[in-house]
Scaffold this motif. Sequence first.
Motif, PDB file in Angstrom:
ATOM      1  N   CYS A  87      17.268  37.331 -10.647  1.00  0.00           N
ATOM      2  CA  CYS A  87      18.411  37.532 -10.456  1.00  0.00           C
ATOM      3  C   CYS A  87      18.913  37.820  -9.009  1.00  0.00           C
ATOM      4  N   PRO A  88      20.377  37.320  -9.026  1.00  0.00           N
ATOM      5  CA  PRO A  88      20.708  37.230  -7.047  1.00  0.00           C
ATOM      6  C   PRO A  88      21.623  39.081  -7.417  1.00  0.00           C
ATOM      7  N   PHE A  89      21.155  39.625  -5.939  1.00  0.00           N
ATOM      8  CA  PHE A  89      21.317  41.237  -5.580  1.00  0.00           C
ATOM      9  C   PHE A  89      22.650  40.862  -4.156  1.00  0.00           C
ATOM     10  N   VAL A  90      23.597  41.810  -5.284  1.00  0.00           N
ATOM     11  CA  VAL A  90      24.637  41.445  -4.253  1.00  0.00           C
ATOM     12  C   VAL A  90      24.361  43.224  -3.713  1.00  0.00           C
ATOM     13  N   PHE A  91      25.330  42.769  -2.760  1.00  0.00           N
ATOM     14  CA  PHE A  91      25.756  44.734  -2.035  1.00  0.00           C
ATOM     15  C   PHE A  91      27.132  44.961  -2.125  1.00  0.00           C
ATOM     16  N   ALA A  92      27.954  45.990  -2.859  1.00  0.00           N
ATOM     17  CA  ALA A  92      28.493  46.265  -2.315  1.00  0.00           C
ATOM     18  C   ALA A  92      29.442  47.491  -1.790  1.00  0.00           C
ATOM     19  N   SER A  93      30.342  48.106  -2.069  1.00  0.00           N
ATOM     20  CA  SER A  93      31.629  48.837  -1.903  1.00  0.00           C
ATOM     21  C   SER A  93      32.590  48.715  -2.663  1.00  0.00           C
ATOM     22  N   ALA A  94      33.094  49.363  -3.793  1.00  0.00           N
ATOM     23  CA  ALA A  94      33.753  48.675  -4.946  1.00  0.00           C
ATOM     24  C   ALA A  94      35.400  49.836  -3.809  1.00  0.00           C
ATOM     25  N   LYS A  95      34.453  50.855  -3.600  1.00  0.00           N
ATOM     26  CA  LYS A  95      35.830  51.308  -3.004  1.00  0.00           C
ATOM     27  C   LYS A  95      36.093  50.910  -1.394  1.00  0.00           C
ATOM     28  N   GLY A  96      35.172  50.411  -0.390  1.00  0.00           N
ATOM     29  CA  GLY A  96      36.030  49.780   0.708  1.00  0.00           C
ATOM     30  C   GLY A  96      35.993  48.030   0.524  1.00  0.00           C
ATOM     31  N   GLY A  97      35.722  48.226  -0.905  1.00  0.00           N
ATOM     32  CA  GLY A  97      36.856  46.796  -1.124  1.00  0.00           C
ATOM     33  C   GLY A  97      36.104  45.273  -0.287  1.00  0.00           C
ATOM     34  N   TYR A  98      35.131  45.417   0.067  1.00  0.00           N
ATOM     35  CA  TYR A  98      33.582  44.311   0.669  1.00  0.00           C
ATOM     36  C   TYR A  98      33.308  44.407  -0.172  1.00  0.00           C
ATOM     37  N   ALA A  99      32.010  42.973  -0.065  1.00  0.00           N
ATOM     38  CA  ALA A  99      30.615  42.676  -0.819  1.00  0.00           C
ATOM     39  C   ALA A  99      29.940  41.851   0.445  1.00  0.00           C
ATOM     40  N   SER A 100      28.146  42.001   0.121  1.00  0.00           N
ATOM     41  CA  SER A 100      27.559  41.023   0.942  1.00  0.00           C
ATOM     42  C   SER A 100      26.216  40.578   0.633  1.00  0.00           C
ATOM     43  N   LEU A 101      26.204  39.742   0.929  1.00  0.00           N
ATOM     44  CA  LEU A 101      24.718  39.421   0.002  1.00  0.00           C
ATOM     45  C   LEU A 101      23.466  39.662   0.740  1.00  0.00           C
ATOM     46  N   ASP A 102      23.671  40.497   1.969  1.00  0.00           N
ATOM     47  CA  ASP A 102      22.565  41.200   3.011  1.00  0.00           C
ATOM     48  C   ASP A 102      22.565  42.449   2.829  1.00  0.00           C
ATOM     49  N   ALA A 103      21.948  43.253   2.785  1.00  0.00           N
ATOM     50  CA  ALA A 103      22.176  45.041   2.887  1.00  0.00           C
ATOM     51  C   ALA A 103      22.291  45.230   4.059  1.00  0.00           C
ATOM     52  N   ASP A 104      21.639  44.708   5.333  1.00  0.00           N
ATOM     53  CA  ASP A 104      22.079  45.377   6.102  1.00  0.00           C
ATOM     54  C   ASP A 104      23.904  45.328   6.998  1.00  0.00           C
ATOM     55  N   THR A 105      24.437  43.967   6.312  1.00  0.00           N
ATOM     56  CA  THR A 105      25.521  43.405   7.013  1.00  0.00           C
ATOM     57  C   THR A 105      26.401  43.890   5.903  1.00  0.00           C
ATOM     58  N   PRO A 106      27.507  45.052   6.385  1.00  0.00           N
ATOM     59  CA  PRO A 106      28.373  45.017   5.501  1.00  0.00           C
ATOM     60  C   PRO A 106      29.502  43.410   5.446  1.00  0.00           C
ATOM     61  N   GLY A 107      30.036  43.291   4.022  1.00  0.00           N
ATOM     62  CA  GLY A 107      31.141  42.720   4.289  1.00  0.00           C
ATOM     63  C   GLY A 107      32.793  42.395   4.449  1.00  0.00           C
TER      64      GLY A 107
END
Length: 609
Positions: A161-181
């Motif tokens: 399964c794909p992993f997406v890294f997000a901050s719902a409160k911050g309003g962003y998502a990224s495919l890389d844990a080290d790079t905020p979207g």
Amino acid sequence: MKREDVRNIAIIAHVDHGKTTLVDELLKQSGVFRANQEVAERVMDSNDIERERGITILSKNTAVFYKDVKINIVDTPGHADFGGEVERVLKMVNGVILVVDAFEGPMPQTRFVLQKALDLDLPVIVCVNKIDRPEARPKEVIDEVLELLMDLDASDEQLDCPFVFASAKGGYASLDADTPGENMVPLFDTILDYIPAPEGDPEAPTQVLISTIDYNEYVGRIGIGKVDNGSVSVNQEVAIVNHHDPDKLRKVRISKLYEFDGLNKVDVQSATIGSIVAISGVSDLHIGDTICSPEHPQAIPFQKISEPTIAMQFNVNDSPLAGTEGKYVTSRHLRDRLFRELNTDVSLRVEETDSTDSFKVSGRGELHLSVLIENMRREGYEFSVSKAEVLYRYDEKGKKLEPMELAYIDVDEEFSGNVIQKLGQRKGELLNMQTNASGTTRLEFSIPARGLIGYRGEFMTDTRGTGVLNTIFNGYEPYKGDIQYRRQGSLIAYETGESITYGLFNAQDRGTLFIGPGVKVYAGMVVGQTGKAEDIEINICKTKKLTNTRSSSADEALKLTPPRILSLEQCLDFIDTDELLEVTPENLRIRKRILDPTLRKRAMISKKS
């Protein structure tokens, strides 16, 4: 045939991992709200109790558009007591987004909701949320989620399964844990790429499985479900059948049809495969019913909802103050309201008893029933409830079985000994114990469900409000023996009247008071908790005898300790088997079942003998 312009997804997670906040952000970034529109936080939590407690109780439907594709989103509850909501809505969707906290990782309810999704063979997108938390550990959480998937026997496709890294409160998502979207686009794209488009035969006879029931005072029942085959339109004559009730076959006509757009229901004339629709104008519609063409009445299989594990008696209020504060007080009012709740709550059971003034209400947990009590109280109902009791079963040999819970507890190391001791007294068995790098200890217990009744308040006191207690139903096991619920007795009012400072001052040395001066009380009402195991009767309406000698400062010296005001949950935790909780729109009063002290003593003696 696949319908590429639609995706149907459910957002599932443990309680408080950020599902509803994530839905907020998807709504905002898809343009559902105007640029200058003020939007409340957790806009999907629409009722007052959901807003106050910060939990989702009922699943909600919404829809957003992204790249000309309509994404139907179902926001589900995360609390174990509302697991029945999760089980049924998964039949409406083609995939799920599993939200996991970047610090806490998978929790007990994560396992429960994920198991349900895997059982239905749904593809999973893992969204590691709250990556902006200072203590976030997304890389370890990925490993924990993969371990959980393997534990639950996920297929190779589900493990990939794909992993997406997000901050719902911050309003962003990224495919890389080290790079905020920068925004939610990576999550939207993952949904389109990974969640399959709904399939069906648009030319086949109509089939719509009703997965959720909404209720509206004006139009009655509204059935919500996905069009699996064919199409459905306004004024169409259809048949209602049910997989678990082969004899059911009723012809009806659809008077109104809606689809979801943002937070609104929009009138439509017809809908085809893959659409999630709301149908009104059909009375007596139930969850699990299939709406189909009368020529081919074929039901869609639907899993049975898990059975309730605890029950309470809901009684007409018969205290001396009955009828003085509520709008709806009779047994007819109480009966109609409880049976109306069955319109929308599939996990609830209501049974009539030998007495016309009492009803047995069964649910999935204390929170489940306390939310119903709070709703009724706010609507103006006055009634009394008994202590929650678990529902036992018996095996073929007549052996008594009781519901068990797995309890996962996170506490600071200094409190773990106290928690282990208390749960041991409640027949809990410690299965696992590990200390994290942050200094918190995670304890895993197998404990009878009745052992947790009344424990949460004590747990918060023992851990100074820092402990986290999560539970999940874990089947039935042989009866573990008697448990002593409460080690302290009650302070009971001796006479009817109004509490007075002088009487309270003399009583406060006996224990902790629940009321202050100027409160209406009656004989048999519980006004506090003693420090000892037995109940004590006290006269808090007692006034000071007047003498000829007057002193201006004598009464000023009486200083009362502030009373301990109990919330609804604390009252339900506190009451013992011989007590009731009187619930009115204005007050919560704990009382003895038998108000007369002589009759109460007789009942106690006969019980012991």
